[in-house]
Design a protein around this motif. Structure first.
Motif, PDB file in Angstrom:
ATOM      1  N   GLU A  88     -48.136  38.603  30.774  1.00  0.00           N
ATOM      2  CA  GLU A  88     -48.284  37.311  31.441  1.00  0.00           C
ATOM      3  C   GLU A  88     -48.625  36.232  30.420  1.00  0.00           C
ATOM      4  OE1 GLU A  88     -50.979  35.349  35.007  1.00  0.00           O
ATOM      5  OE2 GLU A  88     -50.721  37.528  34.860  1.00  0.00           O
ATOM      6  N   LYS A  89     -48.014  35.065  30.584  1.00  0.00           N
ATOM      7  CA  LYS A  89     -48.244  33.968  29.659  1.00  0.00           C
ATOM      8  C   LYS A  89     -49.656  33.404  29.812  1.00  0.00           C
ATOM      9  CE  LYS A  89     -43.509  32.075  29.495  1.00  0.00           C
ATOM     10  NZ  LYS A  89     -42.705  30.858  29.806  1.00  0.00           N
ATOM     11  N   GLU A  90     -50.199  32.928  28.691  1.00  0.00           N
ATOM     12  CA  GLU A  90     -51.424  32.148  28.738  1.00  0.00           C
ATOM     13  C   GLU A  90     -51.098  30.773  29.321  1.00  0.00           C
ATOM     14  OE1 GLU A  90     -54.482  33.083  27.959  1.00  0.00           O
ATOM     15  OE2 GLU A  90     -53.862  35.110  27.354  1.00  0.00           O
ATOM     16  N   TRP A  91     -52.131  30.116  29.885  1.00  0.00           N
ATOM     17  CA  TRP A  91     -51.903  28.820  30.527  1.00  0.00           C
ATOM     18  C   TRP A  91     -51.244  27.829  29.566  1.00  0.00           C
ATOM     19  CZ3 TRP A  91     -51.863  26.998  35.321  1.00  0.00           C
ATOM     20  CH2 TRP A  91     -51.883  25.616  35.519  1.00  0.00           C
ATOM     21  N   ALA A  92     -51.704  27.792  28.337  1.00  0.00           N
ATOM     22  CA  ALA A  92     -51.163  26.832  27.373  1.00  0.00           C
ATOM     23  C   ALA A  92     -49.695  27.089  27.055  1.00  0.00           C
ATOM     24  CB  ALA A  92     -51.988  26.860  26.091  1.00  0.00           C
ATOM     25  N   GLU A  93     -49.214  28.286  27.329  1.00  0.00           N
ATOM     26  CA  GLU A  93     -47.823  28.633  27.043  1.00  0.00           C
ATOM     27  C   GLU A  93     -46.891  28.260  28.187  1.00  0.00           C
ATOM     28  OE1 GLU A  93     -48.374  32.568  24.243  1.00  0.00           O
ATOM     29  OE2 GLU A  93     -48.538  32.831  26.423  1.00  0.00           O
ATOM     30  N   LEU A  94     -47.437  27.919  29.339  1.00  0.00           N
ATOM     31  CA  LEU A  94     -46.608  27.610  30.505  1.00  0.00           C
ATOM     32  C   LEU A  94     -46.001  26.218  30.370  1.00  0.00           C
ATOM     33  CD1 LEU A  94     -48.952  28.877  33.388  1.00  0.00           C
ATOM     34  CD2 LEU A  94     -47.041  30.097  32.329  1.00  0.00           C
ATOM     35  N   SER A  95     -44.824  26.055  30.935  1.00  0.00           N
ATOM     36  CA  SER A  95     -44.202  24.743  31.015  1.00  0.00           C
ATOM     37  C   SER A  95     -44.888  23.940  32.122  1.00  0.00           C
ATOM     38  CB  SER A  95     -42.717  24.887  31.330  1.00  0.00           C
ATOM     39  OG  SER A  95     -42.544  25.343  32.672  1.00  0.00           O
ATOM     40  N   PRO A  96     -44.716  22.595  32.148  1.00  0.00           N
ATOM     41  CA  PRO A  96     -45.287  21.812  33.247  1.00  0.00           C
ATOM     42  C   PRO A  96     -44.842  22.310  34.624  1.00  0.00           C
ATOM     43  CG  PRO A  96     -44.627  20.359  31.471  1.00  0.00           C
ATOM     44  CD  PRO A  96     -44.151  21.731  31.091  1.00  0.00           C
ATOM     45  N   ASP A  97     -43.563  22.698  34.755  1.00  0.00           N
ATOM     46  CA  ASP A  97     -43.082  23.204  36.051  1.00  0.00           C
ATOM     47  C   ASP A  97     -43.770  24.517  36.421  1.00  0.00           C
ATOM     48  OD1 ASP A  97     -41.414  21.054  36.353  1.00  0.00           O
ATOM     49  OD2 ASP A  97     -39.602  22.099  35.715  1.00  0.00           O
ATOM     50  N   GLU A  98     -43.991  25.372  35.447  1.00  0.00           N
ATOM     51  CA  GLU A  98     -44.668  26.647  35.717  1.00  0.00           C
ATOM     52  C   GLU A  98     -46.132  26.425  36.090  1.00  0.00           C
ATOM     53  OE1 GLU A  98     -42.184  29.725  32.817  1.00  0.00           O
ATOM     54  OE2 GLU A  98     -43.759  28.447  31.959  1.00  0.00           O
ATOM     55  N   LYS A  99     -46.764  25.485  35.426  1.00  0.00           N
ATOM     56  CA  LYS A  99     -48.150  25.165  35.778  1.00  0.00           C
ATOM     57  C   LYS A  99     -48.229  24.609  37.194  1.00  0.00           C
ATOM     58  CE  LYS A  99     -49.686  24.217  31.030  1.00  0.00           C
ATOM     59  NZ  LYS A  99     -50.152  23.184  30.080  1.00  0.00           N
ATOM     60  N   ARG A 100     -47.301  23.719  37.526  1.00  0.00           N
ATOM     61  CA  ARG A 100     -47.312  23.152  38.881  1.00  0.00           C
ATOM     62  C   ARG A 100     -47.075  24.235  39.918  1.00  0.00           C
ATOM     63  NH1 ARG A 100     -43.072  18.524  40.062  1.00  0.00           N
ATOM     64  NH2 ARG A 100     -41.683  20.326  40.084  1.00  0.00           N
ATOM     65  N   GLU A 101     -46.189  25.159  39.630  1.00  0.00           N
ATOM     66  CA  GLU A 101     -45.925  26.240  40.564  1.00  0.00           C
ATOM     67  C   GLU A 101     -47.174  27.072  40.804  1.00  0.00           C
ATOM     68  OE1 GLU A 101     -44.145  28.480  43.337  1.00  0.00           O
ATOM     69  OE2 GLU A 101     -43.305  26.681  42.390  1.00  0.00           O
ATOM     70  N   GLN A 102     -47.925  27.346  39.768  1.00  0.00           N
ATOM     71  CA  GLN A 102     -49.173  28.090  39.933  1.00  0.00           C
ATOM     72  C   GLN A 102     -50.175  27.297  40.764  1.00  0.00           C
ATOM     73  OE1 GLN A 102     -51.173  30.170  36.888  1.00  0.00           O
ATOM     74  NE2 GLN A 102     -49.323  30.982  35.903  1.00  0.00           N
ATOM     75  N   ASN A 130     -47.931  17.059  32.705  1.00  0.00           N
ATOM     76  CA  ASN A 130     -47.801  18.195  31.791  1.00  0.00           C
ATOM     77  C   ASN A 130     -48.753  19.338  32.130  1.00  0.00           C
ATOM     78  OD1 ASN A 130     -45.753  16.977  30.306  1.00  0.00           O
ATOM     79  ND2 ASN A 130     -47.187  16.002  28.889  1.00  0.00           N
ATOM     80  N   GLU A 131     -49.789  19.044  32.929  1.00  0.00           N
ATOM     81  CA  GLU A 131     -50.707  20.083  33.381  1.00  0.00           C
ATOM     82  C   GLU A 131     -50.382  20.569  34.795  1.00  0.00           C
ATOM     83  OE1 GLU A 131     -53.268  21.826  31.887  1.00  0.00           O
ATOM     84  OE2 GLU A 131     -52.271  21.006  30.124  1.00  0.00           O
ATOM     85  N   GLY A 132     -49.206  20.192  35.296  1.00  0.00           N
ATOM     86  CA  GLY A 132     -48.774  20.672  36.601  1.00  0.00           C
ATOM     87  C   GLY A 132     -49.430  19.977  37.772  1.00  0.00           C
ATOM     88  N   ILE A 133     -49.958  18.789  37.553  1.00  0.00           N
ATOM     89  CA  ILE A 133     -50.655  18.027  38.587  1.00  0.00           C
ATOM     90  C   ILE A 133     -49.756  16.899  39.077  1.00  0.00           C
ATOM     91  CG2 ILE A 133     -52.609  16.446  38.954  1.00  0.00           C
ATOM     92  CD1 ILE A 133     -54.143  18.197  36.918  1.00  0.00           C
ATOM     93  N   ILE A 134     -49.834  16.604  40.381  1.00  0.00           N
ATOM     94  CA  ILE A 134     -49.105  15.475  40.958  1.00  0.00           C
ATOM     95  C   ILE A 134     -50.014  14.250  40.964  1.00  0.00           C
ATOM     96  CG2 ILE A 134     -47.988  14.528  43.020  1.00  0.00           C
ATOM     97  CD1 ILE A 134     -46.347  16.747  41.931  1.00  0.00           C
ATOM     98  N   PRO A 135     -49.719  13.214  40.178  1.00  0.00           N
ATOM     99  CA  PRO A 135     -50.484  11.978  40.273  1.00  0.00           C
ATOM    100  C   PRO A 135     -49.954  11.127  41.438  1.00  0.00           C
ATOM    101  CG  PRO A 135     -49.455  12.267  38.102  1.00  0.00           C
ATOM    102  CD  PRO A 135     -48.774  13.187  39.056  1.00  0.00           C
ATOM    103  N   VAL A 136     -50.861  10.641  42.267  1.00  0.00           N
ATOM    104  CA  VAL A 136     -50.516   9.697  43.329  1.00  0.00           C
ATOM    105  C   VAL A 136     -51.006   8.331  42.867  1.00  0.00           C
ATOM    106  CG1 VAL A 136     -50.877   9.022  45.720  1.00  0.00           C
ATOM    107  CG2 VAL A 136     -50.605  11.440  45.133  1.00  0.00           C
ATOM    108  N   LEU A 137     -50.073   7.442  42.562  1.00  0.00           N
ATOM    109  CA  LEU A 137     -50.381   6.147  41.966  1.00  0.00           C
ATOM    110  C   LEU A 137     -50.428   5.096  43.072  1.00  0.00           C
ATOM    111  CD1 LEU A 137     -47.932   6.510  38.960  1.00  0.00           C
ATOM    112  CD2 LEU A 137     -50.357   7.046  39.022  1.00  0.00           C
ATOM    113  N   PHE A 138     -51.633   4.681  43.417  1.00  0.00           N
ATOM    114  CA  PHE A 138     -51.830   3.746  44.520  1.00  0.00           C
ATOM    115  C   PHE A 138     -51.727   2.326  43.983  1.00  0.00           C
ATOM    116  CE2 PHE A 138     -55.057   2.151  47.908  1.00  0.00           C
ATOM    117  CZ  PHE A 138     -54.016   1.544  48.595  1.00  0.00           C
ATOM    118  N   ALA A 139     -50.567   1.709  44.204  1.00  0.00           N
ATOM    119  CA  ALA A 139     -50.291   0.364  43.701  1.00  0.00           C
ATOM    120  C   ALA A 139     -50.862  -0.659  44.678  1.00  0.00           C
ATOM    121  CB  ALA A 139     -48.785   0.170  43.513  1.00  0.00           C
TER     122      ALA A 139
END
Length: 443
Positions: free
Chosen positions: A2-16, A330-339
């Motif tokens: 299993e990959k370490e967290w730092a080795e995951l792509s942004p999409d893989e991090k978001r999936e987790q 890049n950390e798999g997080i969804i930013p909600v930008l409240f304009a």
């Protein structure tokens, strides 16, 4: 292996992170049916945020700020100090509104904690505002002086501890007499002397008292939050973050100060924002680390059309905002930008993110134009006016929501939401929003 967290792509991090959101650890649902509803609601948001078509358009009611106090027949002055009343009010909303999500009373500041440290940055009911006021109010000021940029840039923690905090917390005025923490070396005897100062000791005692009061508050918030999860209502926010320009403008320099600085000392403004950006990133990542929803809400204040020109926005606001947002992506997080306010003049700029990684939450922006310009890359949210929720009829609300869904919901990637939270209003208008999502929002 299993990959370490730092080795995951942004999409893989978001999936987790999405898997954790779908199956939050430690939650026992009240029934298998409720667990199924919870997963359906989370999936609805996940698909909308990533520009897919969910079963229907998800909805966030604008009652998720301080409205529960009004709805339950109490007021903010009461729930800021009586946490049992706070729980009662938010539970009333939880049990009487069928919604896609629920926000616990995290936006209710704990009054005893603010009292303990003599907080200067807010006015709240009974403390600068009348007791029947529905909200609290930020008090802008030059809490950092124009000639203090170098001190902030050199050591933000030291500046916060010995300069900023004594200005915004009256009880911490003695902290101006503390030594820099980096002054501690092998022979430390003299370094302890400032801690014998009664004003310094009083400041630490005030912070300990505020901490104890905050423990009571977070226990009450957690109790309501756990109940909501057990009933199948997911949260859609795990952390708050600010644009670096807003930290300078809201928290430190004030509007007048920051708008003067961009002309008089622009290089200092840029250097300070670059120093603040990693702090904003790390603070939010720490909050999301063990949370269920991989969502960071970013209220954007001073980037609105009415505050600065397009050139100023591109020069001062956008670069470090984008840096912070990309760190979350890049950390798999969804930013909600409240304009907040209008972003009509920003629409050619703000869509520059990887597809399906960011949600733009609009207040007064032309959301139909936003859908046309950035809706193929970013999720679109909002645009149900607070004035309509507060003063309109249920039928007017429902009709407005129908128009939003028909245009912005095309192809997925839309969340029906208020332009901003409301603190009072007809509860039937909230229910009309949900009815519109169910009736018109199916794919």
């Amino acid at each position: 292996m299993e990959k370490e967290w730092a080795e995951l792509s942004p999409d893989e991090k978001r999936e987790q992170r999405f898997r954790r959101w779908l199956s939050p650890p430690g939650v026992t649902f009240t029934s298998p049916g409720v667990e199924k509803l919870y997963k359906e609601r989370v999936t609805r948001f996940m698909k909308a945020f990533t520009l897919q078509k969910p079963d229907r358009v998800p909805c966030i009611l604008p009652a998720m700020g301080l409205y529960a106090a009004y709805y339950a027949g109490t007021n903010l002055a009461t729930v800021m100090y009586d946490f049992d009343e706070m729980k009662r009010a938010w539970r009333k909303v939880l049990h009487e509104f069928d919604a896609d999500t629920f926000v616990p009373p995290v936006l209710v500041p704990p009054g005893p904690s603010l009292d303990a440290v003599d907080y200067k940055l807010y006015k709240w009911p009974g403390h600068g505002l009348t007791r029947n006021t529905l909200s609290y109010q930020a008090v802008e000021g030059e809490y950092m002086k124009a000639d203090e940029y170098d001190a902030l840039i050199r050591d933000p923690s030291d500046f916060w501890m010995r300069t900023y905090l004594p200005r915004v917390f009256g009880a911490l005025k003695g902290f101006t007499q503390l030594p820099p923490w980096t002054s501690f070396e092998e022979i430390v005897t003299g370094n302890f002397l400032p801690f014998a100062n009664p004003e310094v000791q009083a400041g630490f005692n005030a912070m300990m008292k505020a901490g104890m009061e905050s423990l009571k508050w977070i226990a009450a918030v957690g109790e309501v939050s756990a109940e909501a999860l057990a009933m199948g209502f997911p949260g859609v926010m795990s952390a708050l973050a600010k644009a670096p320009f807003d930290t300078l403008g809201d928290t430190l320099r004030g509007t007048q100060g920051i708008m003067t600085d961009i002309f008089r000392q622009p290089e200092k403004v840029h250097a300070a924002m670059e120093r603040i950006a990693p702090i904003a990133i790390n603070n939010a990542l720490s909050s999301v680390a063990n949370a269920a929803a991989p969502i960071v809400m970013m209220p954007l204040h001073k980037g609105a059309d009415s505050f600065m020109s397009v050139k100023q926005y591109e020069t001062f606001y956008w670069p470090t905002l984008k840096k912070v947002v990309m760190a979350f992506i890049n950390e798999g997080i969804i930013p909600v930008l409240f304009a907040e306010g209008s972003y009509n003049k920003r629409l050619d700029i703000i869509g520059d993110f990887p597809k399906g990684t960011v949600a733009w939450y609009f207040d007064q922006t032309d959301i139909f134009e936003a859908k046309r310009k950035i809706g193929d890359r970013c999720c679109i949210m909002g645009n149900v006016p607070s004035s309509l929720i507060m003063m309109g009829t249920p039928q007017q609300v429902k009709e407005h929501c129908r128009k939003l869904i028909e245009v912005c919901g095309q192809g997925g990637g839309y969340v029906l939401a208020g332009g901003a939270n409301v603190d009072e209003g007809n509860p039937e208008n909230m229910r009309a929003m949900m009815a519109a999502a169910r009736e018109y929002g199916k794919y």
